[in-house]
Design an enzyme around this catalytic site. Structure first.
Site, short mmCIF file in Angstrom:
data_model
loop_
_atom_site.label_atom_id
_atom_site.label_comp_id
_atom_site.label_asym_id
_atom_site.label_seq_id
_atom_site.Cartn_x
_atom_site.Cartn_y
_atom_site.Cartn_z
N LYS A 12 -58.45 4.91 -66.97
CA LYS A 12 -57.50 5.94 -67.42
C LYS A 12 -57.47 5.99 -68.95
CE LYS A 12 -52.87 4.50 -68.27
NZ LYS A 12 -52.64 5.23 -69.51
N LYS A 22 -53.08 -5.22 -67.73
CA LYS A 22 -52.74 -5.50 -69.13
C LYS A 22 -52.76 -7.00 -69.44
CE LYS A 22 -50.53 -1.36 -70.74
NZ LYS A 22 -49.49 -0.71 -71.51
N LYS A 59 -53.43 4.92 -74.79
CA LYS A 59 -53.17 4.80 -76.23
C LYS A 59 -53.69 3.49 -76.80
CE LYS A 59 -48.63 6.10 -75.94
NZ LYS A 59 -48.01 4.95 -75.32
P1 ATP Z 1 -50.48 2.20 -73.30
O1 ATP Z 1 -51.98 2.03 -73.29
O2 ATP Z 1 -49.85 1.59 -74.51
O3 ATP Z 1 -49.83 1.77 -72.01
P2 ATP Z 1 -50.40 4.94 -72.40
O4 ATP Z 1 -51.41 5.90 -72.90
O5 ATP Z 1 -50.58 4.40 -71.01
O6 ATP Z 1 -50.25 3.79 -73.47
P3 ATP Z 1 -47.54 5.17 -72.00
O7 ATP Z 1 -46.61 5.19 -73.17
O8 ATP Z 1 -47.68 3.89 -71.26
O9 ATP Z 1 -48.98 5.67 -72.50
O10 ATP Z 1 -47.14 6.31 -70.97
C1 ATP Z 1 -46.46 7.48 -71.40
C2 ATP Z 1 -46.55 8.54 -70.32
O11 ATP Z 1 -47.88 9.10 -70.30
C3 ATP Z 1 -46.29 8.03 -68.91
O12 ATP Z 1 -45.57 9.02 -68.20
C4 ATP Z 1 -47.67 7.87 -68.32
O13 ATP Z 1 -47.69 7.97 -66.92
C5 ATP Z 1 -48.40 9.03 -68.97
N1 ATP Z 1 -49.83 8.76 -69.09
C6 ATP Z 1 -50.39 7.74 -69.75
N2 ATP Z 1 -51.73 7.80 -69.67
C7 ATP Z 1 -52.02 8.90 -68.93
C8 ATP Z 1 -53.23 9.50 -68.49
N3 ATP Z 1 -54.41 8.97 -68.82
N4 ATP Z 1 -53.16 10.63 -67.74
C9 ATP Z 1 -51.95 11.18 -67.42
N5 ATP Z 1 -50.78 10.65 -67.80
C10 ATP Z 1 -50.79 9.53 -68.55
MG MG Z 2 -49.24 2.93 -70.28
#
Ligand code: ATP
Ligand code: MG
Length: 329
Positions: free
Chosen positions: A193, A112, A196
């Site tokens: 991965k 990040k 969001k």
């Molecule tokens: P950001 O990009 O802002 O970090 P994010 O998509 O990684 O957003 P988070 O809010 O950081 O989402 O994570 C929320 C939950 O979703 C956590 O438990 C994380 O492990 C899970 N998660 C995030 N991305 C994935 C993915 N691609 N596959 C499975 N689980 C995920």
């Molecule tokens: Mg995340």
């Protein structure tokens, strides 16, 4: 008393199927066996700049999505992190027992911070705040996606270090990962991965995407140069599509092989899209109902914060006593 579970999602964008399969699906499953606290971690989101007006909207959006996914607010506590000040308070105390070397090994910080022009100290401290979130409620289990397991591991290390310095204080939590869907990859780039905060329009399937958008995104998903599914030579893009199908359908590995072996990629993509749509449609209908009731969500969040705060405050008080800080009696 049931053992406690804590987990959270950042209000940093639209929830996607990775968040659902990696975290929310397990949250729903665990809510009757455990005493669950599910948190919208807004203090985590501000580790990178968020537009203030959009952030407030996203906080409510995420709360509605939790409920639409099947979190029952009468059974589980759905809270906003900043509504319980003890999260930030405990984070400071834990910061003081966390070696910087531990934080500099975190892969999420490396990934990040590369994308930021200026890297805020909050991005570096992020895992300590996450440790505070979990330890504050003495959680025994933390259901997260695979990308967060390094942070839960760090939480365990911080808890153990605190316990050995100041005496038994914290429950050392375990990570709960789903067997399928723990790491959903981006549709545009299956080596990254799904996230969001990734801006790519074909990157993620948002939980509120309409069926036509879902079909289009899957039809454009990156695969490889083979024409059809070969389970002995699965490229990362095809593997990701199959995993998404399996995580939504709960099919066994044998069922997957029997059905998809030799299937052309175009047909595979259509079937994955329809499987996802069939699960998201009822979810989207519940989401419309929830957001149509004015005041309902804020009531849920207020009541849950009222239940969570005393638990959190009693942990902070215990930590203060252990560390020799001043406690008013
Ligand atoms: P950001 O990009 O802002 O970090 P994010 O998509 O990684 O957003 P988070 O809010 O950081 O989402 O994570 C929320 C939950 O979703 C956590 O438990 C994380 O492990 C899970 N998660 C995030 N991305 C994935 C993915 N691609 N596959 C499975 N689980 C995920
Ligand atoms: Mg995340």
């Amino acid at each position: 008393m049931k053992p406690r579970v804590f987990s959270g999602v950042q209000p940093s964008g639209n929830l996607h199927i990775g968040n659902y399969l990696g975290a929310l699906k397990n949250w729903v499953r665990m809510q009757h066996e455990y005493d669950c606290i599910y948190c919208i971690v807004d203090l985590h989101a501000i580790t990178v700049y968020q537009d203030p007006k959009e952030l407030l909207t996203k906080i409510r959006d995420i709360a509605a999505l939790f409920l639409a996914a099947g979190i029952d607010p009468k059974v589980s506590n759905v809270i906003v992190q900043s509504a319980v000040p003890a999260h930030a308070e405990l984070a400071w105390m834990l910061t003081c027992v966390t070696p910087m070397g531990w934080l500099s090994r975190m892969t999420q910080f490396k990934a990040k911070s590369e994308k930021q022009e200026t890297v805020g100290d909050g991005l570096f401290q992020y895992p300590v705040l996450m440790a505070a979130d979990i330890l504050l409620y003495q959680a025994a289990a933390v259901p997260v996606g695979d990308d967060q397991s390094q942070h839960v591991e760090l939480t365990r290390d911080i808890a153990q270090r605190f316990n050995s310095l100041y005496g038994e204080t914290f429950v050392v939590p375990a990570t709960t990962l789903p067997t399928i869907g723990a790491r959903v990859m981006g549709l545009d780039d299956p080596l990254k991965k799904m996230s969001k905060s990734d801006p790519g329009s074909g990157h993620a399937i948002a939980l509120l995407d309409p069926p036509a958008v879902i079909r289009k995104k899957f039809s454009r998903a990156t695969t490889d140069s083979l024409p059809a599914v070969d389970f002995d030579a699965l490229g990362p893009g095809v593997d990701n599509l199959l995993n998404i199908f399996q995580a939504f359908s709960d099919w066994t590995g044998d069922q997957m092989r029997a059905h998809f072996s030799g299937m052309r990629y175009g047909d595979l993509k259509k079937q994955v899209a329809e499987m996802v749509i069939s699960h998201l449609e009822p979810f989207q209908a519940r989401h419309r109902q929830i957001t149509a009731e004015p005041g309902y969500l804020d009531g849920v969040l207020r009541e849950a914060a009222g239940r969570a705060a005393p638990i959190a405050n009693s942990t902070v008080e215990l930590v203060k006593r252990r560390m020799g800080l001043y406690v008013t009696s």
